[in-house]
Design an enzyme around this catalytic site. Structure first.
Site, PDB file in Angstrom:
ATOM      1  N   GLN A   1       0.842  -1.192   0.000  1.00 26.44           N
ATOM      2  CA  GLN A   1       0.000   0.000   0.000  1.00 26.44           C
ATOM      3  C   GLN A   1       0.882   1.248   0.000  1.00 26.44           C
ATOM      4  O   GLN A   1       1.974   1.254   0.574  1.00 26.44           O
ATOM      5  CB  GLN A   1      -0.962   0.002   1.179  1.00 26.44           C
ATOM      6  CG  GLN A   1      -0.348   0.205   2.542  1.00 26.44           C
ATOM      7  CD  GLN A   1      -1.390   0.051   3.652  1.00 26.44           C
ATOM      8  OE1 GLN A   1      -2.079  -0.956   3.738  1.00 26.44           O
ATOM      9  NE2 GLN A   1      -1.499   1.063   4.499  1.00 26.44           N
TER      10      GLN A   1
ATOM     11  N   GLY B   1       9.563  22.831  17.440  1.00 31.62           N
ATOM     12  CA  GLY B   1       9.684  22.283  18.782  1.00 31.62           C
ATOM     13  C   GLY B   1      11.041  22.623  19.373  1.00 31.62           C
ATOM     14  O   GLY B   1      11.906  23.222  18.735  1.00 31.62           O
ATOM     15  N   TRP B   2      11.238  22.241  20.608  1.00 28.65           N
ATOM     16  CA  TRP B   2      12.476  22.591  21.313  1.00 28.65           C
ATOM     17  C   TRP B   2      13.717  22.147  20.547  1.00 28.65           C
ATOM     18  O   TRP B   2      14.644  22.913  20.330  1.00 28.65           O
ATOM     19  CB  TRP B   2      12.449  21.959  22.706  1.00 28.65           C
ATOM     20  CG  TRP B   2      13.696  22.202  23.512  1.00 28.65           C
ATOM     21  CD1 TRP B   2      14.715  21.328  23.739  1.00 28.65           C
ATOM     22  CD2 TRP B   2      14.054  23.410  24.204  1.00 28.65           C
ATOM     23  NE1 TRP B   2      15.683  21.898  24.518  1.00 28.65           N
ATOM     24  CE2 TRP B   2      15.306  23.185  24.831  1.00 28.65           C
ATOM     25  CE3 TRP B   2      13.441  24.649  24.343  1.00 28.65           C
ATOM     26  CZ2 TRP B   2      15.949  24.163  25.581  1.00 28.65           C
ATOM     27  CZ3 TRP B   2      14.082  25.628  25.110  1.00 28.65           C
ATOM     28  CH2 TRP B   2      15.317  25.370  25.707  1.00 28.65           C
TER      29      TRP B   2
ATOM     30  N   ASP C   1       1.191  24.367  12.029  1.00 25.24           N
ATOM     31  CA  ASP C   1       1.532  25.003  13.302  1.00 25.24           C
ATOM     32  C   ASP C   1       3.037  25.208  13.322  1.00 25.24           C
ATOM     33  O   ASP C   1       3.801  24.293  12.994  1.00 25.24           O
ATOM     34  CB  ASP C   1       1.104  24.114  14.472  1.00 25.24           C
ATOM     35  CG  ASP C   1       1.578  24.662  15.814  1.00 25.24           C
ATOM     36  OD1 ASP C   1       1.059  25.709  16.226  1.00 25.24           O
ATOM     37  OD2 ASP C   1       2.460  24.038  16.433  1.00 25.24           O
TER      38      ASP C   1
ATOM     39  N   ASP D   1       6.253  26.079  15.609  1.00 23.35           N
ATOM     40  CA  ASP D   1       6.696  26.056  17.013  1.00 23.35           C
ATOM     41  C   ASP D   1       8.173  26.449  17.057  1.00 23.35           C
ATOM     42  O   ASP D   1       9.060  25.602  17.108  1.00 23.35           O
ATOM     43  CB  ASP D   1       6.476  24.653  17.587  1.00 23.35           C
ATOM     44  CG  ASP D   1       6.729  24.597  19.089  1.00 23.35           C
ATOM     45  OD1 ASP D   1       7.329  25.535  19.629  1.00 23.35           O
ATOM     46  OD2 ASP D   1       6.342  23.597  19.711  1.00 23.35           O
TER      47      ASP D   1
ATOM     48  N   GLU E   1      11.034  28.006  19.079  1.00 23.60           N
ATOM     49  CA  GLU E   1      11.404  28.296  20.466  1.00 23.60           C
ATOM     50  C   GLU E   1      12.866  28.794  20.530  1.00 23.60           C
ATOM     51  O   GLU E   1      13.767  27.993  20.747  1.00 23.60           O
ATOM     52  CB  GLU E   1      11.203  27.044  21.321  1.00 23.60           C
ATOM     53  CG  GLU E   1       9.764  26.534  21.295  1.00 23.60           C
ATOM     54  CD  GLU E   1       9.567  25.265  22.119  1.00 23.60           C
ATOM     55  OE1 GLU E   1      10.397  24.977  23.013  1.00 23.60           O
ATOM     56  OE2 GLU E   1       8.596  24.553  21.869  1.00 23.60           O
ATOM     57  N   TYR E   2      13.115  30.116  20.296  1.00 24.74           N
ATOM     58  CA  TYR E   2      12.174  31.225  20.286  1.00 24.74           C
ATOM     59  C   TYR E   2      12.696  32.279  19.319  1.00 24.74           C
ATOM     60  O   TYR E   2      13.913  32.500  19.242  1.00 24.74           O
ATOM     61  CB  TYR E   2      12.040  31.845  21.676  1.00 24.74           C
ATOM     62  CG  TYR E   2      11.575  30.841  22.720  1.00 24.74           C
ATOM     63  CD1 TYR E   2      10.213  30.598  22.905  1.00 24.74           C
ATOM     64  CD2 TYR E   2      12.499  30.137  23.477  1.00 24.74           C
ATOM     65  CE1 TYR E   2       9.784  29.692  23.851  1.00 24.74           C
ATOM     66  CE2 TYR E   2      12.075  29.212  24.410  1.00 24.74           C
ATOM     67  CZ  TYR E   2      10.720  28.991  24.592  1.00 24.74           C
ATOM     68  OH  TYR E   2      10.296  28.073  25.505  1.00 24.74           O
TER      69      TYR E   2
ATOM     70  N   MET F   1       2.408  28.462  25.717  1.00 18.87           N
ATOM     71  CA  MET F   1       3.008  27.330  26.432  1.00 18.87           C
ATOM     72  C   MET F   1       3.122  27.633  27.925  1.00 18.87           C
ATOM     73  O   MET F   1       4.212  27.861  28.458  1.00 18.87           O
ATOM     74  CB  MET F   1       4.357  26.989  25.802  1.00 18.87           C
ATOM     75  CG  MET F   1       4.225  26.464  24.380  1.00 18.87           C
ATOM     76  SD  MET F   1       5.791  25.962  23.626  1.00 18.87           S
ATOM     77  CE  MET F   1       6.519  27.556  23.265  1.00 18.87           C
TER      78      MET F   1
ATOM     79  N   TYR G   1       3.424  26.208  30.702  1.00 15.80           N
ATOM     80  CA  TYR G   1       3.952  25.100  31.500  1.00 15.80           C
ATOM     81  C   TYR G   1       5.470  25.178  31.414  1.00 15.80           C
ATOM     82  O   TYR G   1       6.029  26.036  30.703  1.00 15.80           O
ATOM     83  CB  TYR G   1       3.432  23.748  30.993  1.00 15.80           C
ATOM     84  CG  TYR G   1       3.386  23.602  29.489  1.00 15.80           C
ATOM     85  CD1 TYR G   1       4.552  23.443  28.741  1.00 15.80           C
ATOM     86  CD2 TYR G   1       2.180  23.630  28.805  1.00 15.80           C
ATOM     87  CE1 TYR G   1       4.516  23.315  27.359  1.00 15.80           C
ATOM     88  CE2 TYR G   1       2.122  23.507  27.427  1.00 15.80           C
ATOM     89  CZ  TYR G   1       3.299  23.347  26.704  1.00 15.80           C
ATOM     90  OH  TYR G   1       3.263  23.228  25.329  1.00 15.80           O
ATOM     91  N   ASP G   2       6.148  24.320  32.169  1.00 17.32           N
ATOM     92  CA  ASP G   2       7.622  24.331  32.213  1.00 17.32           C
ATOM     93  C   ASP G   2       8.187  25.658  32.716  1.00 17.32           C
ATOM     94  O   ASP G   2       9.295  26.060  32.337  1.00 17.32           O
ATOM     95  CB  ASP G   2       8.216  23.999  30.835  1.00 17.32           C
ATOM     96  CG  ASP G   2       7.985  22.564  30.424  1.00 17.32           C
ATOM     97  OD1 ASP G   2       7.562  21.765  31.279  1.00 17.32           O
ATOM     98  OD2 ASP G   2       8.192  22.236  29.239  1.00 17.32           O
TER      99      ASP G   2
END
Length: 595
Positions: free
Chosen positions: A301, A328-329, A366, A368, A370-371, A435, A437-438
């Site tokens: 497939q 992401g990080w 999206d 992400d 950082e930063y 974000m 948190y952390d």
């Protein structure tokens, strides 16, 4: 011979008149001529405000002229009438985007293109000499909005010879042609978002420019989502040690409660979006027992892995929208280089997200980073405008697709929120995942112990501005609409060891052991191994033996959802779904709390 060839070549190397087709132009060029043959090129450009999903050009050649080979389009003919249709990879054009395809032809009359149409509209605009095309109508207004219908109205366009009718577009699709300045679109889905625009057509059948766009969300939706966004991150690597798959989203009941899923992560390398782990994404084989729909993969497939399973999940839960998250990080380091050419960066991401191999999977992207203009795993010095520039470039490319970003919650004076123009970028995004948190963790090995996701400040907090409410209030104070802010919820805890004090603020000797990594562990592990012993600042903490952990429970999540509702936030998002219990008790708390 040379003189005879030079005359038509000189006449035809120039561009023909643009072909107008509902906000698109088609331009023909005879690029070269060798006497018995020639090379022709067509360029299709979307000049409107809504994306084109496909294009088709039809034209006539003189008898004896034909196309012998073509590239980047499928070309067919019936007699002297020729038709070129887009390939699967170049049919969608965002506003302002263009695509060029070419062909080799035989016969000396190849430049004599007549009777051209683009997507069924006259290539020459259908104009009459001295007759101008109509103006753009006013941006539609939304009147009565129900679960399944939207009533639209707009101010009339003007034309020197009169308006014949109006074409109403939902996204890039024409849904109606009406003679007045009102239309009610029906048969819609409750709790869903639609974007509308209008074009006027005059008595000579000339189509004018598009109006501005109006985005409307239907009422209702009750079950999954209601008016609030409930988004969960699904990690690509979760299919390995964590043994967490798309099927778990279904069996836990979470898929029915989520409105959106962010697939994490794609990488950013060499100025472009790239895949992360292609084996997990598109190659991993799933047995019938592991599969969302109980049907196992076959060796031949074309698509397997997470992408195929998430397609099955969308089929089972049609309300779900899925975005591909990049960065992401660990993978944020490539954004600075990529933003040296924002348009090329956005184009590379669009091409990957909407690759035909996984058509229908993703509803948006999206980002992400950082930063931007600050330090994370690495440091960036692109300047504060880079965030706005990035989101503007991506909105131009992605059109009405979902465009979101995960952003910092550092609300300190001179902190990361102050480093980039998040307020200026907000006009281009559908929402921000804040974000929250952390804030604190065992990277400060000796403590003091503090909850990693406090909702508010509290006496003794190590850094007063490091809490969710401070971040939300700072972002709202910059002019970012509350509805564009999502509160972040961690489905995990952070902990220290060597702690004797039960309350926050104790000293420690290092990070507590975790199942996959020191200093961090899933809620599903901690709830029984180190049960909560207290709450502070709207979140829970736990002291067991010499370990001290902080994490959210169903009860503290309920309080945070009340806060999100009271602040009129757009909803909440979760990092990340594999930390929940098998029956999805944290996701249930998010769902019930937001309503």
């Amino acid at each position: 011979m040379l003189a005879a060839v030079a005359i038509p070549l000189a006449a035809m190397v120039g561009l023909a008149s643009p072909a107008q087709a509902a906000g698109a132009t088609a331009t023909y060029q005879k690029a070269s001529d060798w006497g018995t043959g020639f090379e022709g090129r067509w360029t299709v450009k979307n000049t409107g405000t809504a994306a084109l999903d496909s294009w088709s050009i039809t034209w006539d050649f003189p008898a004896g002229t034909s196309v012998t080979s073509a590239w980047d389009a499928d070309v067919t003919n019936s007699g002297t009438t020729w038709t070129a249709r887009n390939k699967s990879y170049n049919g969608r054009l965002a506003p302002g985007a263009s695509v060029t395809f070419g062909f080799n032809g035989s016969g000396s009359g190849g430049g004599d293109v007549t009777d051209c149409t683009l997507n069924g509209d006259p290539c020459d605009g259908g104009g009459v000499p001295g007759d101008n095309a109509p103006s753009a109508p006013g941006t539609p207004s939304a009147g009565t909005v129900t679960d399944t219908s939207v009533a639209l109205s707009w101010t009339a366009a003007t034309d020197d010879h009169g308006i014949k009718n109006y074409d109403v577009y939902r996204g890039s699709s024409k849904v109606a042609t009406v003679t007045g300045t009102q239309y009610t679109d029906t048969g819609l889905t409750a709790g869903s978002t639609y974007t509308y625009s209008v074009r006027a057509r005059d008595t000579a059948d000339q189509v004018g420019p598009a109006s501005g766009s109006r985005t409307v969300t239907t009422t209702g939706g009750g079950g999954p989502g209601g008016d609030k966004i409930k988004l969960g991150y699904f990690t690509e690597w979760g299919v390995y040690d964590r043994n967490y798959h798309a099927k778990n989203l279904d069996t836990s009941g979470s898929a029915a409660k989520l409105t959106h899923i962010n697939y994490a992560f794609g990488n950013v390398q060499n100025g472009r979006c790239t895949m992360g782990d292609s084996f997990a994404a598109i190659d991993k084989n799933y047995t019938a027992a592991q599969s969302v729909d109980g049907v196992g993969d076959t060796w031949d497939q074309p698509l397997r892995g997470n992408f195929n399973q998430l397609l099955k999940l969308k089929k089972k839960h049609p309300h779900l929208k899925i975005l591909w998250s990049f960065g992401g990080w660990t993978w944020s380091g490539g954004f600075g280089q990529a933003m040296q050419n924002p348009a090329a960066f956005a184009q590379s991401c669009y091409d990957l997200v909407y690759d035909s191999r996984w058509a229908g999977l993703f509803d948006g992207i999206d980002l992400d980073w950082e930063y931007p203009n600050a330090c994370g795993l690495s440091c960036d010095s692109s300047g504060p405008a880079v965030m706005k520039d990035m989101m503007q470039a991506f909105r131009a490319k992605f059109g009405d697709k979902l465009l979101t970003a995960a952003i910092t919650a550092d609300a300190g004076d001179g902190g990361k929120i102050d480093k980039a123009d998040y307020a200026g970028a907000a006009q281009y995004v559908d929402w921000y995942n804040v974000m929250t948190y952390d804030f604190f963790g065992a990277w400060d090995a000796q403590g003091p112990t503090a909850p990693h996701s406090p909702l508010t400040s509290y006496n003794g907090i190590p850094i007063p501005a490091f809490n969710s409410d401070s971040a939300i209030q700072k972002l709202k104070g910059m002019g970012i609409p509350a509805q564009k802010l999502l509160l972040g919820i961690g489905f995990y805890g952070r902990g220290w060891t060597g702690v004797t004090q039960s309350e926050p603020g104790g000293s420690a000797t290092g990070p507590a052991p975790g199942k996959y990594e020191q200093g961090i562990d899933d809620y599903k592990e901690l709830k029984s191994r180190c049960p909560a012993t207290g709450t502070v600042a709207g979140t829970a903490y736990a002291h067991c033996g010499q370990q001290w952990w902080s994490y959210d429970t169903p009860q503290t999540i309920a309080g945070k959802m009340t806060y999100a509702n009271n602040q009129n936030l757009g909803g909440a998002f979760i990092w990340e779904m594999s930390g929940d219990t098998a029956n999805g008790e944290l996701m249930t708390a998010v769902h019930n709390g937001l309503g």
